[in-house]
Design a protein around this motif. Structure first.
Motif, PDB file in Angstrom:
ATOM      1  N   THR A 108     -32.102  30.855  12.258  1.00 15.86           N
ATOM      2  CA  THR A 108     -32.995  29.963  13.000  1.00 15.86           C
ATOM      3  C   THR A 108     -34.314  29.767  12.254  1.00 15.86           C
ATOM      4  O   THR A 108     -34.890  28.674  12.295  1.00 15.86           O
ATOM      5  N   GLY A 137     -34.220  27.518  18.762  1.00 11.28           N
ATOM      6  CA  GLY A 137     -33.531  28.227  19.845  1.00 11.28           C
ATOM      7  C   GLY A 137     -33.311  27.336  21.053  1.00 11.28           C
ATOM      8  O   GLY A 137     -32.248  27.353  21.677  1.00 11.28           O
ATOM      9  N   LEU A 157     -30.493  24.950  20.392  1.00 11.08           N
ATOM     10  CA  LEU A 157     -29.198  25.623  20.533  1.00 11.08           C
ATOM     11  C   LEU A 157     -28.813  25.764  21.997  1.00 11.08           C
ATOM     12  O   LEU A 157     -27.664  25.505  22.379  1.00 11.08           O
ATOM     13  N   GLY A 183     -24.150  26.406  17.057  1.00 17.52           N
ATOM     14  CA  GLY A 183     -24.216  27.576  16.202  1.00 17.52           C
ATOM     15  C   GLY A 183     -23.341  28.670  16.765  1.00 17.52           C
ATOM     16  O   GLY A 183     -22.648  28.482  17.762  1.00 17.52           O
ATOM     17  N   GLN A 184     -23.372  29.785  16.115  1.00 13.67           N
ATOM     18  CA  GLN A 184     -22.612  30.938  16.604  1.00 13.67           C
ATOM     19  C   GLN A 184     -23.514  32.155  16.544  1.00 13.67           C
ATOM     20  O   GLN A 184     -24.429  32.232  15.745  1.00 13.67           O
ATOM     21  N   ARG A 185     -23.243  33.074  17.422  1.00 16.07           N
ATOM     22  CA  ARG A 185     -24.037  34.299  17.480  1.00 16.07           C
ATOM     23  C   ARG A 185     -23.365  35.384  16.661  1.00 16.07           C
ATOM     24  O   ARG A 185     -22.151  35.513  16.649  1.00 16.07           O
ATOM     25  N   HIS A 197     -27.972  37.336  16.992  1.00 13.87           N
ATOM     26  CA  HIS A 197     -28.772  36.341  16.291  1.00 13.87           C
ATOM     27  C   HIS A 197     -27.943  35.080  16.072  1.00 13.87           C
ATOM     28  O   HIS A 197     -26.727  35.141  15.951  1.00 13.87           O
ATOM     29  N   TRP A 198     -28.603  33.946  15.999  1.00 11.14           N
ATOM     30  CA  TRP A 198     -27.918  32.677  15.799  1.00 11.14           C
ATOM     31  C   TRP A 198     -27.704  32.392  14.329  1.00 11.14           C
ATOM     32  O   TRP A 198     -28.548  32.689  13.496  1.00 11.14           O
TER      33      TRP A 198
END
Length: 82
Positions: free
Chosen positions: A34, A49, A52, A59-61, A66-67
């Motif tokens: 990010t 953020g 998202l 996105g994916q965590r 965390h992104w």
């Protein structure tokens, strides 16, 4: 002096064990944090953020929460603004 033991690392591909050097290369997408996205877009990390959470960016965590955002999404976003 004895020789160091030789270690063979293999990966199972389609039911066969192949040495790592012979496995096909996997093309993983380049992922940005990010903070990196915020720097590229010249916005605050909290804005990224929010994008998202709003669904404006996908996105994916990570396992740590965390992104990670695919770089091609950001390229498309930046090219669309020009």
């Amino acid at each position: 002096m004895s020789a160091a033991p030789r270690i063979s690392v293999t990966v199972k591909v389609n039911g066969r064990h192949l040495p790592v050097a012979q496995t096909p290369a996997v093309q993983w997408p380049e992922l940005l944090t990010t903070i990196e996205v915020a720097d590229l877009c010249r916005v605050a990390p909290s804005t990224v953020g929010r994008w998202l959470h709003e669904g404006r960016l996908r996105g994916q965590r990570t396992l740590g929460g965390h992104w990670r955002i695919p770089a091609d999404q950001i390229r498309a976003l930046l090219e669309g603004e020009r």
